[in-house]
Structures are given as C-alpha cells and as structure tokens.
Design an enzyme around this catalytic site. Sequence first.
Site, PDB file in Angstrom:
ATOM      1  N   LYS A  85      -3.251 -12.310  -0.569  1.00 54.83           N
ATOM      2  CA  LYS A  85      -3.510 -11.742   0.750  1.00 54.83           C
ATOM      3  C   LYS A  85      -4.420 -12.711   1.501  1.00 54.83           C
ATOM      4  O   LYS A  85      -5.460 -13.139   0.967  1.00 54.83           O
ATOM      5  CB  LYS A  85      -4.194 -10.389   0.622  1.00 54.83           C
ATOM      6  N   LYS A 141       9.874  -2.020   1.330  1.00 55.76           N
ATOM      7  CA  LYS A 141       9.034  -1.006   0.699  1.00 55.76           C
ATOM      8  C   LYS A 141       9.723   0.338   0.934  1.00 55.76           C
ATOM      9  O   LYS A 141       9.671   0.872   2.050  1.00 55.76           O
ATOM     10  CB  LYS A 141       7.633  -1.007   1.305  1.00 55.76           C
TER      11      LYS A 141
END
Length: 346
Positions: free
Chosen positions: A149, A257
């Site tokens: 990230k 997702k």
Amino acid sequence: MKASYAKYNLQFKRPSGTSRGVMTTKETWFIQLEADNRKGIGECGILRGLSVDDRPDYEEKLKSTCENIQLGLNRLLEDLIEFPSIQFGLEMAFKSLKSESKFELFPSEFTLGKDHIPINGLVWMGDSDFMKQQVKSKIEAGFDCIKLKIGAIDFQTELDILKGIRDEFSKSDIELRVDANGAFSTSEALEKLKRLSEYDLHSIEQPIKPKQCDAMAKLCEVTPIPIALDEELIGVFQNEEKEKLLQIISPQYIILKPSLVGGFNGSQEWINTSESLGISWWITSALESNVGLNAIAQWTYTLQNGMPQGLGTGSLFTNNFHSPLRVKNGTLQYDLTQDWDFNLRL
C-alpha cells in the site's frame, strides 16, 4: 424458509493504514437461512466509506431482504442491484444452504486439501521501519509476490523501500505490486509512475481517484507500469456500463472484490467483459471475515487463474472465526485437520 441477520465487528490486530485512512475495526453483517432442518450462512462485507451501498438505509434493506426471502434468490438479486454486498451475502447463504457442508460452497481439489491458490503478501502503510519489517516477514514466509500500500507517507520513503527490495531481489525473485488507492493527483500521476517504474513493478492499482475516466484513459495509454482498476469498478451495475467503462479506459488489469461489485454474478460479468476486450484480471478479498474469504477463495479456485490472488487477509483480525483456511509458503490452503468455529448467534 426463514432468514435472519446480525452485525459483527471485526477487530484489527493492529491499526491498518491505506491512503484513505487507518482502520482499527471492520463492520460486517451475516445472513442466516433456515429450511428443512438445514442452515446456510452468508456474509455481507460492507466497507464504510468505500462500498457503494454505504447508505443510511443499509440495515433496513437487509431486514427487508430477510422478510421477503420467499421471493427467491433471482428476484432478490434484482431488487438488490444497488446493494452489492447484500447480493454477495445472499448468494453465499443460498449456496451454503444447498451444500452438504454449509462452508463448502464449491467442492474442488482446493477444498479437499489437494491444491492451493497462489496469493500476494500484503504490506500495509506505516512508517518506514514498519513497512520494511512487513516486507521482510512476507519474504521469510515464502511469498514471491508482495503488494505494498502506498500513497500515505512520503513518496521518496516509499521509493526507498522499493529500492531496498530490488537491491536484494530481482523481479524474477519477487513480483512487486503497489496499490495507491487513488492517492495521486492527475497532474503528478504520470511523473510518479515513471519514478516507480525504475523498480520493475508488476502493476499499480488505482493510481488516481475513480470517476475521472478521461484522465485514467490517458494515463493507461502512456503509463510505464501496467495499471489495474479497482475502486473504478464500484457502482457500475449494468453490463453495458461495464463494457463502456473498460472500452474508454482500456486498463491493463481489473481487480475484482465480490463484496463491492455484486458477488459471484457481478464479478463474473466483469470477467466476461474484460476477457472479451483482452484485459486481464485477478480476485481480491475486501477484509471479510473467514466466512466471506472462504467463499471467495473457493470460487476463485474454480476460475483457474494462475496469477497470485489477493486472498491473504484472514489473519488480520483478533476475533475472526476459526476455519480450515491457512496461508503457507505464499499460498492459501485448506487444512482438513482444522474445523470451523462460527459462534455467532443469528
């Protein structure tokens, strides 16, 4: 048939940071179906601040769905078009109800413990020492694909972390992915991508904020790093809209997702559309409990996509449900010596 629901708050073992902020808890909801002395469980994995169904009437819609369960799955999925996480929970619950074991939704070599799913190791944002420590632990754990990230701390520090990895491991040793979660401005994005490209990255997820189609399309056309759309897919419900979005932007990858894009059915529509346009894809969990992660993993295995998937999030929480899912040597595996402990009353 009867249906009920309950809320559950997952607690992170330690605060987990992205460019959108730091999380200490994760709200989720469960649906339970009961019919003919059988039970089915589904998880509605909402992400507050990101899910399109993060709305004041969310619980009201969940309650209405349970009260009208006799309408059947197909009709309810139509009514839930703007609530993708409830769609997914409902799909999961119906699958669970019909299965021999309520947690074995897609029987396969994976659920028999005979095969595994390659996954990426996830490195959360934090200070430099914390991120370096995470990278080291992922490599020691046998991961050959690591996702970092980025976008919340100093950019040069992030580059230094990537350089440190590349000084020791080539791209044939470790595949590196980064996820900016829309942190870059449109004016600075290309320059940052050029600097990132010095470290042989596999891809970058969502470099700029979603809903800037023209800017993202231009970026995908000239980028030195393959771009994967993630948040960009949220809230796009109809097939025609999905095809139009991918035609305009023409990304190198999309990331799915299920909790955010309408479950198994919604994800499959994205897959069909992307493949027709020559766009590759992979599947990622969205911080569900092991109940949702289990469903995503079992379904993902049936797709036989050989790329590392984003399914290593089960160990993030202190109060997750015990399950047969195990991360070992950079893969997700099903350990048949372990059983489920789903102790939530619905």
